[in-house]
Design an enzyme around this catalytic site. Structure first.
Site, PDB file in Angstrom:
ATOM      1  N   VAL A 146       6.273  -2.332   9.614  1.00  0.00           N
ATOM      2  CA  VAL A 146       5.578  -2.408   8.327  1.00  0.00           C
ATOM      3  C   VAL A 146       6.171  -1.480   7.267  1.00  0.00           C
ATOM      4  CG1 VAL A 146       3.833  -0.618   8.756  1.00  0.00           C
ATOM      5  CG2 VAL A 146       3.243  -2.634   7.395  1.00  0.00           C
ATOM      6  N   TYR A 147       7.001  -0.516   7.671  1.00  0.00           N
ATOM      7  CA  TYR A 147       7.541   0.427   6.693  1.00  0.00           C
ATOM      8  C   TYR A 147       8.450  -0.307   5.697  1.00  0.00           C
ATOM      9  CZ  TYR A 147       6.076   4.339   9.702  1.00  0.00           C
ATOM     10  OH  TYR A 147       5.353   5.245  10.458  1.00  0.00           O
ATOM     11  N   SER A 148       8.053  -0.234   4.423  1.00  0.00           N
ATOM     12  CA  SER A 148       8.813  -0.879   3.344  1.00  0.00           C
ATOM     13  C   SER A 148       9.130  -2.325   3.686  1.00  0.00           C
ATOM     14  CB  SER A 148      10.089  -0.087   3.038  1.00  0.00           C
ATOM     15  OG  SER A 148       9.765   1.190   2.543  1.00  0.00           O
TER      16      SER A 148
END
Length: 323
Positions: free
Chosen positions: A60-62
């Site tokens: 989900v990061y960036s």
């Protein structure tokens, strides 16, 4: 750099883990303060040169761009067998049904997506980012076991949840002969020590390694209380985690740092590293100095009097970081 085992496994990891939420395209996802590819690669290169072998990211990061940047950099800089790559699953990756969570469908799809973005055949540690109250834990643990048996992950871990939930997951895995969690990525620092009540004792008893997120309290422990940064001004989640009463602890970190002649970040991280349950705190860096402070903290030993001074001002907090 010093190394340790991840919990009671045979996996050797550096005492500092690089948190890769700092790396990602600013126009993807919810974090506008992240580093683009070239400055991210500079920090990753410096970490490798210092002997750090442990890198933690998440799908989900960036919006996946963190995994992409980390994967390309590690592929370019070092043989795969020399690094320990961790990523996570749970967060929403697309709108609509089945776009998030820990269902069998989500886990089996997202591990393949993460491997594609990372450019590798396997991750060393595959973690559930949060508890999924909508999916039976039996379904989640069996799917994670199948990921390990398929060779797509070497170990599995979990992140912030209640101790009873973690115990239930471990019991479910043991009862069915499935793979158990070897690590707990929990919220733990000088300003938030609620994990000392149940989760960390549970980890110690079960031989699970703690790899705390936000060991510097979203940067609060690195600067005077009233100072702000671009991240702190836009980090709505971070604003919900700490209290005005935490100011005293921050001031004491500054006091000890001044006496020692070191940055405050080193003192705060050295305190986390004192806990024998902690394998490797996860440190995010947007500047080389952040990484350098983390590395230096490994060799900074606080005495008992300094630790007592930091700890005695702590006031209980409401449970935070589980959402």
């Amino acid at each position: 750099m010093r190394y340790t085992r991840l919990g009671t496994t045979g996996l050797e990891v550096s005492r500092i883990c690089v948190g890769c939420m700092s790396f990602g395209e600013a126009n993807r996802g919810n974090h506008t303060w992240t580093l683009a590819e070239e400055p991210s690669r500079e920090i990753i290169r410096a970490a490798l040169d210092a002997g750090i072998n442990f890198f933690d990211t998440a799908n989900v990061y960036s919006d996946g761009s963190s995994e992409e940047i980390v994967g390309r950099a590690l592929t370019d800089f070092v043989p795969r067998e020399e690094v320990v790559i961790a990523t996570k699953v749970h967060g929403r990756m697309r709108p609509g049904p089945n776009g998030a969570g820990l269902s069998r469908r989500a886990i089996l799809a997202e591990i393949d997506n993460s491997l594609r973005r990372l450019g590798t055949d396997y991750v060393d540690l595959y973690q559930i980012h949060r508890w999924d109250r909508h999916t039976p834990i039996e379904e989640t643990m069996e799917a994670l076991h199948d990921v390990v048996k398929a060779g797509k992950a070497r170990y599995i871990g979990a992140s912030s949840m209640y101790a009873w939930q973690f115990a239930k997951a471990q019991f479910t895995a043991e009862r069915n002969g499935w793979t158990r969690f070897v690590s707990m990525q929990n919220h733990y620092n000088l300003l938030y020590r609620e994990e000392e009540r149940e989760m960390l004792p549970l980890c110690a008893d079960q031989g699970v390694g703690s790899i705390p997120w936000s060991p510097l309290a979203r940067g609060r422990l690195t600067r005077p209380w009233d100072a702000s940064t671009a991240r702190s001004e836009t980090d709505e989640f971070g604003k919900s985690l700490y209290l005005e009463s935490d100011r005293t602890i921050v001031e004491r970190v500054q006091e000890i740092a001044a006496k020692r002649g070191v940055p405050a970040a080193q003192v705060a991280l050295a305190w986390v590293l004192r806990n024998p349950v902690v394998s490797a705190p996860i440190v995010g860096a947007t500047r080389l100095m952040h990484l350098q402070d983390a590395i230096a903290a490994v060799d900074l030993d606080l005495d008992d009097a300094e630790a007592d001074l930091l700890e005695e001002a702590y006031a209980p907090h409401a449970t935070a970081g589980f959402a």
